[in-house]
Design a protein around this motif. Structure first.
Motif, PDB file in Angstrom:
ATOM      1  N   PHE A  14       9.773  -1.135   6.042  1.00  0.00           N
ATOM      2  CA  PHE A  14       9.771  -0.897   7.212  1.00  0.00           C
ATOM      3  C   PHE A  14       8.664   0.296   7.595  1.00  0.00           C
ATOM      4  CE2 PHE A  14      13.843  -2.677   6.608  1.00  0.00           C
ATOM      5  CZ  PHE A  14      13.977  -3.487   7.445  1.00  0.00           C
ATOM      6  N   GLY A  15       8.136   0.189   8.617  1.00  0.00           N
ATOM      7  CA  GLY A  15       7.388   1.286   9.340  1.00  0.00           C
ATOM      8  C   GLY A  15       6.081   1.295   8.583  1.00  0.00           C
ATOM      9  N   LYS A  16       5.782   2.756   8.541  1.00  0.00           N
ATOM     10  CA  LYS A  16       4.263   3.233   8.085  1.00  0.00           C
ATOM     11  C   LYS A  16       4.711   4.223   7.133  1.00  0.00           C
ATOM     12  CE  LYS A  16       2.045   2.518  12.386  1.00  0.00           C
ATOM     13  NZ  LYS A  16       1.109   3.151  13.646  1.00  0.00           N
ATOM     14  N   ARG A  17       3.605   4.057   6.050  1.00  0.00           N
ATOM     15  CA  ARG A  17       3.902   4.942   4.834  1.00  0.00           C
ATOM     16  C   ARG A  17       3.090   6.249   5.177  1.00  0.00           C
ATOM     17  NH1 ARG A  17       2.285   2.295  -0.481  1.00  0.00           N
ATOM     18  NH2 ARG A  17       0.375   1.827   0.774  1.00  0.00           N
ATOM     19  N   ALA A  18       2.255   6.313   5.899  1.00  0.00           N
ATOM     20  CA  ALA A  18       1.475   7.525   6.339  1.00  0.00           C
ATOM     21  C   ALA A  18       1.026   7.270   7.858  1.00  0.00           C
ATOM     22  CB  ALA A  18       0.077   7.635   5.422  1.00  0.00           C
ATOM     23  N   VAL A  19       0.628   8.196   8.585  1.00  0.00           N
ATOM     24  CA  VAL A  19       0.119   8.114  10.006  1.00  0.00           C
ATOM     25  C   VAL A  19      -1.334   9.299   9.766  1.00  0.00           C
ATOM     26  CG1 VAL A  19       1.982   7.759  11.130  1.00  0.00           C
ATOM     27  CG2 VAL A  19       1.634  10.160  10.784  1.00  0.00           C
ATOM     28  N   LEU A  20      -1.411   9.999   8.814  1.00  0.00           N
ATOM     29  CA  LEU A  20      -2.443  10.595   8.746  1.00  0.00           C
ATOM     30  C   LEU A  20      -3.223  10.828   7.334  1.00  0.00           C
ATOM     31  CD1 LEU A  20      -1.239  14.070  10.573  1.00  0.00           C
ATOM     32  CD2 LEU A  20      -3.282  12.650  11.343  1.00  0.00           C
ATOM     33  N   PRO A  21      -4.386  10.654   7.001  1.00  0.00           N
ATOM     34  CA  PRO A  21      -5.470  10.759   8.185  1.00  0.00           C
ATOM     35  C   PRO A  21      -5.706   9.653   9.030  1.00  0.00           C
ATOM     36  CG  PRO A  21      -6.538  10.844   5.849  1.00  0.00           C
ATOM     37  CD  PRO A  21      -4.854  10.839   5.888  1.00  0.00           C
ATOM     38  N   ALA A  22      -5.080   8.708   8.307  1.00  0.00           N
ATOM     39  CA  ALA A  22      -5.100   7.276   8.889  1.00  0.00           C
ATOM     40  C   ALA A  22      -3.653   6.480   8.710  1.00  0.00           C
ATOM     41  CB  ALA A  22      -6.155   6.296   8.302  1.00  0.00           C
ATOM     42  N   SER A  23      -3.560   5.494   9.758  1.00  0.00           N
ATOM     43  CA  SER A  23      -2.224   4.781   9.565  1.00  0.00           C
ATOM     44  C   SER A  23      -2.324   3.897   8.576  1.00  0.00           C
ATOM     45  CB  SER A  23      -2.086   4.040  10.897  1.00  0.00           C
ATOM     46  OG  SER A  23      -0.814   3.183  10.837  1.00  0.00           O
ATOM     47  N   GLU A  24      -1.052   3.780   7.844  1.00  0.00           N
ATOM     48  CA  GLU A  24      -0.927   2.902   6.658  1.00  0.00           C
ATOM     49  C   GLU A  24       0.453   2.172   6.625  1.00  0.00           C
ATOM     50  OE1 GLU A  24      -1.395   4.851   2.609  1.00  0.00           O
ATOM     51  OE2 GLU A  24      -3.045   6.204   3.545  1.00  0.00           O
ATOM     52  N   PRO A  25       0.574   0.847   6.462  1.00  0.00           N
ATOM     53  CA  PRO A  25       1.863   0.060   6.578  1.00  0.00           C
ATOM     54  C   PRO A  25       2.653   0.711   5.407  1.00  0.00           C
ATOM     55  CG  PRO A  25       0.214  -1.293   5.913  1.00  0.00           C
ATOM     56  CD  PRO A  25      -0.733   0.101   6.335  1.00  0.00           C
ATOM     57  N   ASN A  26       3.828   0.640   5.424  1.00  0.00           N
ATOM     58  CA  ASN A  26       4.694   0.968   4.431  1.00  0.00           C
ATOM     59  C   ASN A  26       4.870  -0.194   3.464  1.00  0.00           C
ATOM     60  OD1 ASN A  26       6.427   2.427   2.844  1.00  0.00           O
ATOM     61  ND2 ASN A  26       8.218   2.336   4.103  1.00  0.00           N
ATOM     62  N   SER A  27       5.134  -0.217   2.139  1.00  0.00           N
ATOM     63  CA  SER A  27       5.241  -1.373   1.248  1.00  0.00           C
ATOM     64  C   SER A  27       6.638  -0.819   0.245  1.00  0.00           C
ATOM     65  CB  SER A  27       4.067  -1.374   0.357  1.00  0.00           C
ATOM     66  OG  SER A  27       3.940  -0.447  -0.411  1.00  0.00           O
ATOM     67  N   GLU A  28       6.822  -1.916  -0.563  1.00  0.00           N
ATOM     68  CA  GLU A  28       8.257  -1.949  -1.243  1.00  0.00           C
ATOM     69  C   GLU A  28       7.941  -0.955  -2.612  1.00  0.00           C
ATOM     70  OE1 GLU A  28       9.655  -5.645  -2.268  1.00  0.00           O
ATOM     71  OE2 GLU A  28      10.158  -6.080   0.032  1.00  0.00           O
ATOM     72  N   ASP A  29       6.690  -0.857  -2.803  1.00  0.00           N
ATOM     73  CA  ASP A  29       6.190   0.010  -3.850  1.00  0.00           C
ATOM     74  C   ASP A  29       5.747   1.435  -3.548  1.00  0.00           C
ATOM     75  OD1 ASP A  29       3.806  -0.282  -2.981  1.00  0.00           O
ATOM     76  OD2 ASP A  29       2.942  -0.978  -4.828  1.00  0.00           O
ATOM     77  N   THR A  30       6.300   1.931  -2.325  1.00  0.00           N
ATOM     78  CA  THR A  30       5.854   3.135  -2.029  1.00  0.00           C
ATOM     79  C   THR A  30       6.605   4.102  -2.733  1.00  0.00           C
ATOM     80  OG1 THR A  30       5.339   2.555   0.509  1.00  0.00           O
ATOM     81  CG2 THR A  30       5.897   4.954  -0.067  1.00  0.00           C
ATOM     82  N   ILE A  31       5.794   5.375  -3.039  1.00  0.00           N
ATOM     83  CA  ILE A  31       6.632   6.420  -3.948  1.00  0.00           C
ATOM     84  C   ILE A  31       6.824   7.665  -2.830  1.00  0.00           C
ATOM     85  CG2 ILE A  31       6.155   7.964  -5.724  1.00  0.00           C
ATOM     86  CD1 ILE A  31       4.258   5.954  -6.903  1.00  0.00           C
TER      87      ILE A  31
END
Length: 296
Positions: A14-31
């Motif tokens: 759900f949500g975003k993995r990062a918002v800085l320096p750019a927005s990135e969607p979250n993913s199931e393999d996020t560390i």
């Protein structure tokens, strides 16, 4: 999110993995930076493994493994006290004076004054696990990150878990802070003490994913075994599942301080062989006490 019940798994990002320096969607393999989960993902199991191999005695004084941790009553602090946060040490090292390096951190930890007598009060302390990480390294003869990688993460096939993630994984790591002096913390540990120590410490520094963390939890719930490999033999006097090995150490330490968890109450039977943990649980009808008994 990872939910698992009787072999059925539900997982979703759900949500975003990062918002800085750019927005990135979250993913199931996020560390993720596991922060203080490092204590239970790395340091505590490392100590348990070494204890099971006869290289550490839980009730030995810390000075048996770190001789310089002596003077002013520190000789009374045991490994069990560190594990159960009843050592008497304060919550964390001072960051004053701009010190750096693991050796300096251990030097500072070894001259920390006790705030209370060991075994009498519980105070959650990073210093406890900084010292435990050092004990694991000295006793095993390996750096902490090497020992846990070889003895825990590789047998469990936790391929995205460990200290000091390599550059190829940075794109999957969720940043924790845009630090005013250290810049964007992405792949570098957020905890400032662990960062001063080079990213490897007993209290913080591990990175992991939801799937790897689920594998670890599954191993604990199965009594230390997952697949064909027995990672940790979780037993004391008879086999138990999950993390009861460490819980028992905590319960033993609480015999003389049963109220240190606040609303959580611990009582022992006459022979001290069973601990009853009374936990207030919230239900739609209000709070009710659930009592869980653990044989010691």
């Amino acid at each position: 999110l990872w939910l698992e019940h009787r072999g059925t798994i539900y997982r979703k990002s759900f949500g975003k993995r990062a918002v800085l320096p750019a927005s990135e969607p979250n993913s199931e393999d996020t560390i993720y930076d596991a922060a203080s989960l490092t204590k239970v993902l790395a340091t505590a199991p490392a100590i348990v493994l070494l204890a099971e191999r006869g290289k550490i005695q839980i009730d030995n004084a810390v000075t048996n493994y770190i001789p310089e941790f002596s003077g002013e009553g520190r000789e009374r602090v045991t490994v069990r006290h560190l594990l159960t946060h009843t050592s008497g040490l304060r919550s964390g090292l001072s960051l004053a004076n701009g010190w750096s390096g693991s050796a300096k951190a251990i030097e500072l930890a070894c001259v920390e004054k006790l705030r209370h007598a060991p075994g009498t009060e519980m105070l959650y302390s990073d210093i406890n696990f900084i010292l435990l990480g050092e004990i694991a390294a000295r006793v095993s003869g390996q750096r902490l990150e090497q020992f846990v990688a070889k003895e825990i993460y590789q047998p469990l096939r936790m391929t995205d878990t460990g200290y000091l993630p390599d550059a190829a994984k940075v794109v999957r790591i969720a940043p924790t802070e845009n630090h005013k002096s250290d810049g964007l913390l992405r792949g570098r540990v957020h905890d400032p003490t662990a960062r001063r120590m080079g990213g490897v410490a007993g209290h913080a520094g591990v990175f992991t994913t939801a799937s790897d963390l689920a594998r670890y939890a599954r191993m604990m719930l199965r009594g230390g075994e997952l697949g064909r490999g027995l990672v940790i033999q979780l037993e004391r006097r008879h086999a138990v599942a999950g993390g009861l090995f460490l819980l028992r150490h905590a319960l033993h330490a609480l015999r003389n301080a049963p109220d240190v968890f606040g609303n959580l109450r611990v009582a022992f039977n006459t022979g001290g062989e069973v601990a009853a943990v009374r936990v207030p649980m919230e239900y739609p009808s209000g709070f009710l006490d659930e009592v869980i008994e653990y044989p010691l």
